[in-house]
Design an enzyme around this catalytic site. Structure first.
Site, PDB file in Angstrom:
ATOM      1  N   ARG A  63       0.800  -1.230   0.000  1.00  0.00           N
ATOM      2  CA  ARG A  63       0.000   0.000   0.000  1.00  0.00           C
ATOM      3  C   ARG A  63       0.831   1.278   0.000  1.00  0.00           C
ATOM      4  O   ARG A  63       0.327   2.330   0.419  1.00  0.00           O
ATOM      5  CB  ARG A  63      -0.942   0.015   1.215  1.00  0.00           C
ATOM      6  CG  ARG A  63      -1.851  -1.202   1.347  1.00  0.00           C
ATOM      7  CD  ARG A  63      -2.767  -1.368   0.179  1.00  0.00           C
ATOM      8  NE  ARG A  63      -3.815  -2.365   0.436  1.00  0.00           N
ATOM      9  CZ  ARG A  63      -4.470  -3.001  -0.543  1.00  0.00           C
ATOM     10  NH1 ARG A  63      -4.169  -2.773  -1.823  1.00  0.00           N
ATOM     11  NH2 ARG A  63      -5.412  -3.873  -0.250  1.00  0.00           N
ATOM     12  N   ASP A 122      -1.419 -12.813  -1.477  1.00  0.00           N
ATOM     13  CA  ASP A 122      -2.283 -11.705  -1.904  1.00  0.00           C
ATOM     14  C   ASP A 122      -2.696 -10.878  -0.684  1.00  0.00           C
ATOM     15  O   ASP A 122      -3.845 -10.441  -0.561  1.00  0.00           O
ATOM     16  CB  ASP A 122      -3.516 -12.215  -2.665  1.00  0.00           C
ATOM     17  CG  ASP A 122      -4.218 -11.096  -3.435  1.00  0.00           C
ATOM     18  OD1 ASP A 122      -3.722  -9.946  -3.412  1.00  0.00           O
ATOM     19  OD2 ASP A 122      -5.265 -11.374  -4.039  1.00  0.00           O
TER      20      ASP A 122
END
Lengths: 481, 308
Positions: free
Chosen positions: A85, A357
């Site tokens: 992120r 993931d």
């Protein structure tokens, strides 16, 4: 800078810590790549494995970690698919928290996706992330570069500039490459970079506003379903495009070879790989039909690889009965038949690796009705322990295959050297207590976010220590939360 | 009988050598104070240029004038084509003037071949879309002949936007016809798919130019990319990786370019001005060879008339 020189290799960055010297006594040393499985000691120093085996002479001045005696030592895990992120969404996760979570899960390296803000679609952004990782990351971070500018799926990003910045691979992950012509351009333009193309398979026009896999349980719950063909359709199309592009490449290469045998034929200078470059890697496969298509492609000798997540190996659509937003993942959880097929594909090598993931989201993005919730589950801290508890212990998957699929498997996808338990190899490994029983709770998670599909799960076996580049990045006493 | 020049395949090696000989004579004419010969006096040449051009159009115009022909120029932007006239009607209209030669440039492949159906004039293809540009190939060959004294056995590397280049398509086959060894160097996205089936080696790295005698650069034809996926991410990345600068040219190697050049894209500005560049020689050769081509087109007709 001379652009005629060899392409730059991928750059993996983490903060440098002082090199430590210590000894693990009486541990099980297990590395399927080295055909190693024995009980003995492991001596670490100068960033390397100095000695291993049943009879290592213990000099006086070495710190002996006797509380780890009896634990198992594996080559460090490598995650081909995480979302750190950064930049742009640091409220969900950042390089420090994400790599702390990775270290807590036994990982020594993670490959970060490019769906950030801005997207990692040019050299300067990739360099910035890797520079930051060099200061903050607990484990090695590799960065993926976007295939298209802004990940918009319209124009190629400056792939060679990204290569120079040290990206590990190219991917628009989070979005599929819907435009067949763009995919073909990417397959061609990336030739010679030595970097794989990672593909997220999803037909958005079929998926529309679906929330879970279409089937028995979507019908029962009333949640809009996403049919399996949403994934297998694009996979079939992409495989056809790849066959076409690779055949063209080998025709061109053999033509060039006939006319003088230059090494540069059909490839970039310095690429020593045989076969088409880049090869193509399919991310997070989730349905039985995909496994079948991939198996068939590999049997033909197509240079493709595949990945599966722990949640697709362990959970099914039935779990959505809880309406837990952490179970809303993309691709969605499949049927029991899908799960069995994925497991079969992993066991027989059709699927090359396991990627978590890891997709952290802030509470306000998940504490909403499931139809509105953000997609994704975290996974770095639970992946190995969950798969060990639920597949290895019941005898559904061999320990060797699990370790391979989480360590050397992903390295093979990216052409990276795999962590090894061997004298002289870099000290990149983790220590696992196979007997510790624990429950995944919010307080047990090191990452910034709590949206973990395995929250509440009771597991057997837990990471005790992770060593990266010869220094301890994560240490947990037995029983500590 | 008139001869069309639509494709480089229309010419044999002997034809090309004959054109070289004629051009040698016209070069000599160009060196005189009075640069005009009466060869095509009374003949009519129409330059029909439906796509922008500076050097080809001016070269043909001057070539025709130096042969004493009457020349008219029709340009796309000022012609009735912008009023929606079809190519067929344009050619039929021009045919009423009974021209001897129509030199034609058109944005679409095969347009010059279509034109031959509606006129008795010789058609010279001066560039049809991404199809062919045979007179460019001839002037390139003539430049090489003048520079090296021969063409046989020379190695040439064509670099850049081959996909959309009519020059590359004519040159590749013309160069090979004259015994040259041709290789293509381009990003994989700028290689015409299937071209390898013509037995041409393809490389993606400038390293493949090390052993060539001539480096032939092509212009990045961005104007042909509209509405499609652009083949390269940016001109910046293209020029960094595939652009040529003096440092990448070995002593003894020569550099050619059909023009117009884009300084800073396919070649650096200082390379364009380097004395290893043959770019301006190409323009000079172009005038002479186009005089030869106009004569070649009408040679049969002129012969018939003199016999009659």
């Amino acid at each position: 800078m001379d652009l005629l020189s060899r392409p730059f290799g991928p750059r993996l960055a983490c903060r440098a810590l002082p090199l430590e010297r210590f000894l693990l006594p009486d541990v099980r040393l297990f590395d399927p790549g080295e055909r190693l499985d024995l009980v003995g000691d492991l001596l670490i120093g100068d960033g390397k494995i100095l000695a291993l085996g049943p009879e290592i002479s213990r000099s006086e001045n070495v710190e002996v970690l006797s509380d780890l005696a009896g634990c198992w030592v594996f080559p460090g895990l490598v995650d081909p698919h995480v979302h750190l992120r950064t930049p742009g969404f640091e409220y969900k996760e950042d390089l420090e928290s994400g790599t702390a979570a990775a270290a807590a899960g036994g990982y020594v390296a993670v490959i970060a996706m490019a769906n950030t803000e801005p997207a990692v679609d040019c050299g300067p952004v990739a360099s910035w992330v890797l520079d930051q990782a060099g200061r903050r990351a607990q484990v090695r971070v590799g960065q993926v570069g976007a295939v298209s500018k802004g990940r918009l799926g319209q124009e190629l990003a400056e792939l060679w500039d990204l290569v120079q910045a040290g990206v590990t691979a190219f991917a628009d992950d989070g979005s599929p490459i819907a435009d067949a012509d763009l995919l073909l351009h990417a397959l061609r333009y990336a030739r010679g970079t030595g970097r794989p193309l990672l593909l997220h398979l999803e037909n958005k026009s079929l998926a529309t506003d679906g929330v879970m896999r279409e089937g028995k349980w979507s019908a029962r719950l009333g949640l809009r379903g996403i049919p399996a063909v949403c994934e297998s359709g694009p996979l079939a199309r992409d495989l056809e495009l790849i066959r076409y592009a690779f055949a063209e490449e080998s025709r061109q290469a053999s033509q060039a070879a006939e006319s003088g045998g230059r090494r540069t034929a059909g490839k970039g200078a310095g690429s020593s790989q045989s076969g088409p470059v880049p090869f193509v890697h399919f991310q997070h496969l989730s349905v039985a039909r995909s496994v079948q298509l991939l198996r068939q492609a590999k049997e033909e000798g197509l240079a493709v690889t595949g990945e599966v997540t722990p949640h697709h190996l362990l959970l099914t659509d039935e779990a959505l009965c809880s309406f837990d937003p952490s179970l809303k993942v993309n691709p969605p959880l499949g049927s029991e038949g899908d799960r069995e097929a994925l497991l079969g594909g992993l066991a027989d090598g059709t699927i090359d690796c396991i990627g978590s993931d890891h997709a952290p989201h802030a509470p306000h993005e998940k504490e909403v009705p499931i139809e509105e919730a953000a997609w994704g589950s975290t996974g770095l801290e639970t992946a190995f322990a969950a798969l060990f508890s639920r597949l290895v212990l019941p005898g559904r998957l061999s320990l060797g295959r699990l370790v391979e699929a989480m360590s050397s498997g992903p390295c093979g996808v990216f052409g990276l050297p795999a962590p090894r338990l061997a004298v002289g190899a870099p000290a990149d490994f983790f220590v696992f207590d196979p007997e510790e029983e624990w429950q995944v709770t919010e307080t047990s998670l090191r990452g910034k976010s709590r949206n973990c599909a395995f929250l509440g799960a009771e597991l057997t076996g837990r990471v005790r220590m992770t060593v990266v580049a010869g220094s301890r990045r994560f240490v947990r006493a037995r029983g500590e939360v | 009988m008139v001869m069309h020049l639509l494709s480089i395949d229309d010419l044999t090696r002997a034809d090309i050598e004959k054109l070289f000989q004629l051009s040698d004579g016209f070069l000599e004419v160009a060196a005189r104070p009075i640069k005009k010969v009466p060869t095509l006096r009374g003949r009519t040449v129409i330059n029909l240029f439906l796509e922008p051009s500076t050097r080809t159009q001016s070269s043909f115009e001057l070539a025709a004038k130096r042969l004493s022909a009457d020349v008219i120029n029709i340009k796309g932007t000022t012609s009735s084509v912008v009023k929606g006239e079809s190519l067929k009607d344009t050619i039929l209209t021009l045919e009423s003037y009974r021209p001897d030669i129509i030199v034609m440039r058109h944005p679409q492949v095969g347009a010059s071949r279509l034109a031959t159906r509606y006129t008795k004039a010789a058609i010279v293809n001066a560039g049809d879309g991404t199809g062919e540009h045979p007179t460019q190939c001839l002037l390139d060959l003539y430049t090489i002949q003048r520079t090296f004294g021969h063409t046989e056995g020379l190695k040439i590397g064509m670099v850049g936007d081959i996909l959309r280049s009519r020059v590359a398509r004519s040159d590749l086959f013309g160069f090979r016809k004259m015994g040259m060894d041709v290789r293509l160097v381009a990003p994989p996205t700028l290689v015409p798919p299937g071209i390898e089936e013509w037995g041409v080696p393809i490389y993606h790295d400038l390293e493949a130019l090390e052993e060539v005698d001539i480096i032939y650069l092509l212009r990045m034809q961005l104007e042909r990319a509209k509405g499609r996926v652009p083949p390269v991410p940016s001109l910046r990345e293209y020029s960094r990786r595939w652009g040529l600068s003096p440092a990448k040219v070995k002593p003894g190697q020569r550099v050619m370019h059909p023009g117009p050049i884009n300084r800073g894209v396919e070649l650096s500005g200082d390379l364009a001005d380097d004395d290893r560049s043959l770019i301006l020689h190409q323009v000079e050769s172009g005038l002479a060879i186009r005089m030869a081509i106009l004569l070649w087109c009408l040679a049969g007709a002129l012969g018939e008339e003199s016999e009659a």
